[in-house]
Motif scaffolding. Structure first.
Motif, PDB file in Angstrom:
ATOM      1  N   ILE A 107      43.159  34.133  35.813  1.00  0.00           N
ATOM      2  CA  ILE A 107      44.363  32.904  35.543  1.00  0.00           C
ATOM      3  C   ILE A 107      43.747  31.802  36.456  1.00  0.00           C
ATOM      4  N   SER A 108      43.345  30.739  35.820  1.00  0.00           N
ATOM      5  CA  SER A 108      42.863  29.708  36.724  1.00  0.00           C
ATOM      6  C   SER A 108      42.992  28.355  36.016  1.00  0.00           C
ATOM      7  N   SER A 109      43.387  27.209  36.557  1.00  0.00           N
ATOM      8  CA  SER A 109      43.388  25.939  35.772  1.00  0.00           C
ATOM      9  C   SER A 109      41.918  25.574  35.472  1.00  0.00           C
ATOM     10  N   LYS A 110      40.934  25.780  36.320  1.00  0.00           N
ATOM     11  CA  LYS A 110      39.409  25.239  35.991  1.00  0.00           C
ATOM     12  C   LYS A 110      38.341  26.292  36.886  1.00  0.00           C
ATOM     13  N   TRP A 111      38.883  26.989  37.759  1.00  0.00           N
ATOM     14  CA  TRP A 111      37.828  27.610  38.691  1.00  0.00           C
ATOM     15  C   TRP A 111      37.325  28.721  38.118  1.00  0.00           C
ATOM     16  N   ILE A 112      35.994  29.189  37.812  1.00  0.00           N
ATOM     17  CA  ILE A 112      35.699  30.630  37.193  1.00  0.00           C
ATOM     18  C   ILE A 112      34.984  31.097  38.451  1.00  0.00           C
ATOM     19  N   PRO A 113      35.331  32.245  38.972  1.00  0.00           N
ATOM     20  CA  PRO A 113      34.835  32.903  40.081  1.00  0.00           C
ATOM     21  C   PRO A 113      33.417  33.819  39.673  1.00  0.00           C
ATOM     22  N   SER A 114      32.494  33.247  39.350  1.00  0.00           N
ATOM     23  CA  SER A 114      31.364  33.879  39.026  1.00  0.00           C
ATOM     24  C   SER A 114      30.570  34.201  39.921  1.00  0.00           C
ATOM     25  N   LYS A 115      30.813  33.642  41.324  1.00  0.00           N
ATOM     26  CA  LYS A 115      30.075  33.955  42.464  1.00  0.00           C
ATOM     27  C   LYS A 115      30.611  35.339  43.168  1.00  0.00           C
ATOM     28  N   GLU A 116      31.723  34.962  43.463  1.00  0.00           N
ATOM     29  CA  GLU A 116      32.580  36.189  44.226  1.00  0.00           C
ATOM     30  C   GLU A 116      33.047  37.308  43.832  1.00  0.00           C
ATOM     31  N   LEU A 117      33.293  37.256  42.498  1.00  0.00           N
ATOM     32  CA  LEU A 117      33.946  38.152  41.484  1.00  0.00           C
ATOM     33  C   LEU A 117      32.884  38.950  40.813  1.00  0.00           C
ATOM     34  N   ASN A 118      31.857  39.716  41.349  1.00  0.00           N
ATOM     35  CA  ASN A 118      30.877  40.364  40.691  1.00  0.00           C
ATOM     36  C   ASN A 118      31.435  41.861  40.191  1.00  0.00           C
ATOM     37  N   SER A 119      30.407  42.554  39.441  1.00  0.00           N
ATOM     38  CA  SER A 119      30.873  43.941  38.680  1.00  0.00           C
ATOM     39  C   SER A 119      31.372  45.026  39.873  1.00  0.00           C
ATOM     40  N   GLU A 120      30.794  44.881  41.129  1.00  0.00           N
ATOM     41  CA  GLU A 120      31.205  45.732  42.306  1.00  0.00           C
ATOM     42  C   GLU A 120      32.516  45.454  42.743  1.00  0.00           C
ATOM     43  N   ASN A 121      32.723  44.166  42.966  1.00  0.00           N
ATOM     44  CA  ASN A 121      34.242  43.764  43.220  1.00  0.00           C
ATOM     45  C   ASN A 121      35.119  44.194  42.325  1.00  0.00           C
ATOM     46  N   THR A 122      34.660  43.851  41.092  1.00  0.00           N
ATOM     47  CA  THR A 122      35.579  44.346  39.914  1.00  0.00           C
ATOM     48  C   THR A 122      36.083  45.909  40.112  1.00  0.00           C
ATOM     49  N   ALA A 123      35.144  46.661  40.024  1.00  0.00           N
ATOM     50  CA  ALA A 123      35.468  47.949  40.121  1.00  0.00           C
ATOM     51  C   ALA A 123      36.245  48.439  41.244  1.00  0.00           C
ATOM     52  N   LEU A 124      35.948  47.701  42.349  1.00  0.00           N
ATOM     53  CA  LEU A 124      36.734  48.003  43.542  1.00  0.00           C
ATOM     54  C   LEU A 124      38.350  47.752  43.082  1.00  0.00           C
ATOM     55  N   PHE A 125      38.408  46.415  42.712  1.00  0.00           N
ATOM     56  CA  PHE A 125      39.716  46.192  42.261  1.00  0.00           C
ATOM     57  C   PHE A 125      40.516  47.013  41.494  1.00  0.00           C
ATOM     58  N   LEU A 126      39.803  47.431  40.302  1.00  0.00           N
ATOM     59  CA  LEU A 126      40.124  48.436  39.361  1.00  0.00           C
ATOM     60  C   LEU A 126      40.535  49.733  39.989  1.00  0.00           C
ATOM     61  N   ASP A 127      39.762  50.114  41.002  1.00  0.00           N
ATOM     62  CA  ASP A 127      40.041  51.532  41.723  1.00  0.00           C
ATOM     63  C   ASP A 127      41.326  51.339  42.543  1.00  0.00           C
ATOM     64  N   ILE A 128      41.691  50.311  43.193  1.00  0.00           N
ATOM     65  CA  ILE A 128      42.916  50.114  43.813  1.00  0.00           C
ATOM     66  C   ILE A 128      44.113  50.253  42.639  1.00  0.00           C
TER      67      ILE A 128
END
Length: 196
Positions: free
Chosen positions: A110-131
């Motif tokens: 959810i963002s009005s304009k920013w797309i987190p294409s650098k900091e939110l990669n597949s590895e970080n997504t997997a960590l977030f889903l794991d939590i």
């Protein structure tokens, strides 16, 4: 023998792990019942490591608990990330996609304009889903001055946080947040720094 409340249990776990929690109770003065019970804000803060903080706050209307730090991102980088739910389209507007199938299929950004294409990669997504596997709903927050004045070293900074609106009293749940949450925050900060 008096039963321990959520705050007592939280403080017990934190001190068992060697932390020194700072507890602040601010009386609000609003009467909750005829027995003159008063509302208050209770905040627990702990410095986990060099620049990462645990914060838990509870009051009469809401509560939250999470891990927070500052992050070097552009000023317009503000967003929230949730584990995707089939009803997100009904309740969450301003949804963004990063263009990576694994991320877009599993997360709602959810963002009005920013797309987190650098900091939110597949590895970080997997960590977030794991939590989130514990069943407790967590969200990832990136926001300017998010904690207001709760943690003085983070005032007027861009904040990254992983948080839940649940008050975690179970030792395993709290340990999951502390270990995996801190790991996710470090990885996201490192990922952005390496790609900038």
């Amino acid at each position: 023998m008096e039963e321990k409340n959520g705050l007592d249990i939280l403080l017990q776990h934190l001190t068992e792990w060697g932390f020194s929690p700072d507890v602040s109770v601010v009386k609000k003065g609003s009467i909750l019942s005829r027995k003159t019970q008063f509302a208050s804000d209770t905040t627990v803060t702990v410095l986990l490591s060099d620049s990462i903080y645990f914060v838990a706050r509870s009051n009469v209307s809401s509560s939250f608990m999470g891990i927070y730090s500052s992050i070097q991102l552009p000023v317009d980088a503000e967003y929230k990330v949730y584990k995707k739910d089939k009803f997100d389209f009904l309740f969450l507007s301003k949804r963004q996609k990063v263009g990576i199938k694994y991320i877009d299929e599993n997360l709602t950004i959810i963002s009005s304009k920013w797309i987190p294409s650098k900091e939110l990669n597949s590895e970080n997504t997997a960590l977030f889903l794991d939590i989130n596997k514990t069943g407790i709903p967590y969200k990832l927050v990136i926001e300017n001055n998010y904690l207001f004045s709760i943690v003085e070293p983070l005032i007027d900074k861009k904040i990254i946080g992983i948080e839940t609106e649940n008050w975690l009293c179970q030792k395993e749940e709290l340990e999951n947040l502390l270990k995996k949450g801190e790991n996710l925050i470090r990885k996201m900060k490192d990922t952005y720094a390496q790609q900038s």
